[in-house]
Design a protein around this motif. Structure first.
Motif, short mmCIF file in Angstrom:
data_model
loop_
_atom_site.label_atom_id
_atom_site.label_comp_id
_atom_site.label_asym_id
_atom_site.label_seq_id
_atom_site.Cartn_x
_atom_site.Cartn_y
_atom_site.Cartn_z
N GLN A 124 -1.54 1.82 2.93
CA GLN A 124 -1.09 1.90 1.54
C GLN A 124 -2.05 1.19 0.60
N VAL A 125 -2.59 0.05 1.05
CA VAL A 125 -3.57 -0.66 0.23
C VAL A 125 -4.83 0.18 0.06
N ALA A 126 -5.33 0.73 1.16
CA ALA A 126 -6.57 1.52 1.12
C ALA A 126 -6.42 2.77 0.28
N TYR A 127 -5.24 3.40 0.34
CA TYR A 127 -5.02 4.65 -0.38
C TYR A 127 -4.50 4.43 -1.80
N ARG A 128 -4.38 3.16 -2.20
CA ARG A 128 -3.86 2.81 -3.52
C ARG A 128 -2.44 3.33 -3.73
N GLU A 129 -1.64 3.29 -2.67
CA GLU A 129 -0.23 3.67 -2.75
C GLU A 129 0.61 2.43 -3.06
N ASP A 130 1.87 2.65 -3.39
CA ASP A 130 2.78 1.53 -3.56
C ASP A 130 2.96 0.82 -2.23
N VAL A 131 2.80 -0.51 -2.23
CA VAL A 131 2.89 -1.29 -0.99
C VAL A 131 4.31 -1.78 -0.79
N GLU A 132 4.88 -1.45 0.35
CA GLU A 132 6.28 -1.78 0.63
C GLU A 132 6.46 -3.25 1.01
N GLU A 133 5.49 -3.81 1.73
CA GLU A 133 5.60 -5.20 2.18
C GLU A 133 5.24 -6.17 1.05
N ASP A 134 5.82 -7.34 1.08
CA ASP A 134 5.48 -8.40 0.13
C ASP A 134 4.31 -9.18 0.72
#
Length: 459
Positions: A124-134
């Protein structure tokens, strides 16, 4: 909290080097992970950090560091071939077995779930998606006390002069490397640069940039890039030599990304600023890099002659370029001379250009970054929706001159070097007073360039 005996034993055996793997290496959607090991002191294990695709810094606690280390080691057993679903199940199983030697009371199901959470987060970080984890992103300034080396080393493999003659296929008005003491050093050999690359890995540097001068002037560049395939590799070039075959060879050498400097879509302006009739060659290089599927960014140093930057952005957009960077002039080397000084924009002029340029990029699906600290403050950048540039000299990035001397950044060539990378112990260089002074300045996350303010006597 004190680390357990099992954690300390594991740290002693495994936390002595950067661990790296690449997920989906054939792309698109490559996720490259470099796990930088933590410092261990007084029976405490500090947080590790994972660097995703050479840019995002994520703190990782001790248990996840151990889990991620074992996962990376398992994934790397399949290097060079596709991982099937059956392979993936075996990777998760073997990772869980290894980690339970450290945490025997944690079940396999929990460990496998955590593996999924880690990998999903990094994707998610690499794809610039919303990150679910805090996950709590960490600034490099916060992490500075735990660092043992910068995260990027710029390798200035090509000198500005060779055998007493100018050694670049351009003569840029704003060249920061021209006329400085290290710019005329004798270039190191292929084997010496390979030794440097190997040492960068040993001391924990995950990313290297091949730059110069003009790095494509070296006949061994493909060989050097291929030797550095463990790293995130980047090439900074004027694009002149990027023929179709050259770009294919860069891809075969596993280059991760290239940055081409392009001053203007106006041929006369571009040629004037580069001091040569090379506009058509550079444009062809951009086209060839895109056709070859190289990850490409275009950088434009801004001045009074190319202030119509949006016109250049439109030109690049039509070519298929999606990522661009721009900068103010670095007032060192040629850029400290009268010709370049007369073309300097004011801070207000740069901000006006940025407002218009950012609006165009956001409206047309392009990503833009401004890279010069000291030209635009944090509030202005936040309002525009872009990252604030900060000085990273001696902290996030450092540079090696053509002769292997260590300098705070590739624009900082006029002062005494911090040491010689091949001949001096890295710890002595990194912990020297001069290096610490640069690192302490950068760790404050100040949006100022020391080279711009040093004349005021504040440094």
């Amino acid at each position: 909290m004190k680390a357990s005996k099992r954690e300390l034993k594991y740290a002693a055996e495994h936390f002595n080097e950067v661990h790296h793997t690449t997920l989906n290496p054939e792309g698109p959607g490559v996720v490259r992970i470099h796990l930088v090991p933590p410092l261990v002191k007084d029976n405490n294990i500090e947080p590790s950090i994972a660097i995703i695709n050479g840019q995002d810094i994520i703190p990782v606690n001790v248990s996840w560091s151990i889990l991620l280390t074992e996962f990376i080691e398992e994934v790397n057993k399949y290097s060079g071939r596709e991982i099937t679903e059956e392979d993936a199940d075996l990777i998760r199983e073997n990772t869980a077995i290894a980690v339970r030697k450290v945490y025997p009371f944690v079940g396999k199901k929990r460990l496998k779930t955590d593996i999924y959470r880690i990998m999903n987060t990094f994707k998610q970080v690499a794809y610039r998606e919303d990150v679910e984890e805090d996950i709590g992103y960490m600034s490099i300034g916060d992490y500075a006390p735990y660092m043992r080396a910068p995260h990027r080393m710029d390798l200035m493999v090509s000198a500005m002069t060779r055998d007493g003659k100018w050694h670049c296929n351009q003569s840029c008005v704003h060249c920061y490397a021209a006329g400085q003491c290290q710019s005329s050093e004798t270039e190191l050999s292929t084997e010496e640069w390979k030794q440097i690359i190997d040492k960068c890995r040993v001391i924990g540097i995950p990313q290297v940039t091949f730059t110069g001068g003009e790095p494509t002037m070296r006949d061994d560049l493909f060989e050097l890039i291929d030797h550095a395939k463990w790293f995130i590799t980047r090439l900074n070039t004027n694009g002149i030599k990027l023929t179709k075959d050259y770009c294919q060879n860069l891809k075969k050498a596993s280059l991760d990304s290239a940055q081409i400097t392009f001053y203007s879509s106006d041929e006369a302006i571009h040629n004037k600023l580069v001091g040569a009739e090379r506009y058509k060659d550079t444009v062809a290089g951009i086209e060839n890099a895109l056709e070859a599927g190289l990850s490409l960014s275009i950088n434009t140093p801004l001045c009074t002659l190319n202030r119509d930057y949006v016109k250049t952005l439109k030109f690049l957009h039509d070519k298929g370029v999606t990522y661009v960077t721009c900068s103010g002039l670095i007032t060192t080397g040629n850029a400290a001379g009268e010709e370049s000084e007369n073309l300097q924009l004011t801070n207000a002029e740069v901000r006006d250009i940025l407002k218009e340029s950012v609006a165009y990029c956001f409206a047309n699906g392009m990503e833009i970054s401004f890279t010069s600290p000291g030209w635009a403050d944090d509030e202005f950048c936040r309002d525009l929706g872009i990252s604030t540039p900060n000085c990273g000299a001696g902290l996030s990035n450092m540079a090696l001159t053509p002769g292997g001397n260590v300098v705070p950044c590739q624009s900082w060539l006029s002062d005494q070097p911090l040491g010689n990378f091949l001949n001096d112990e890295w710890g002595d260089i990194w912990n020297s007073d001069a290096c610490k002074a640069r690192r302490d300045f950068a760790a404050q996350m100040r949006c100022e360039c020391p080279r711009r303010i040093i004349k005021t006597g504040r440094l």
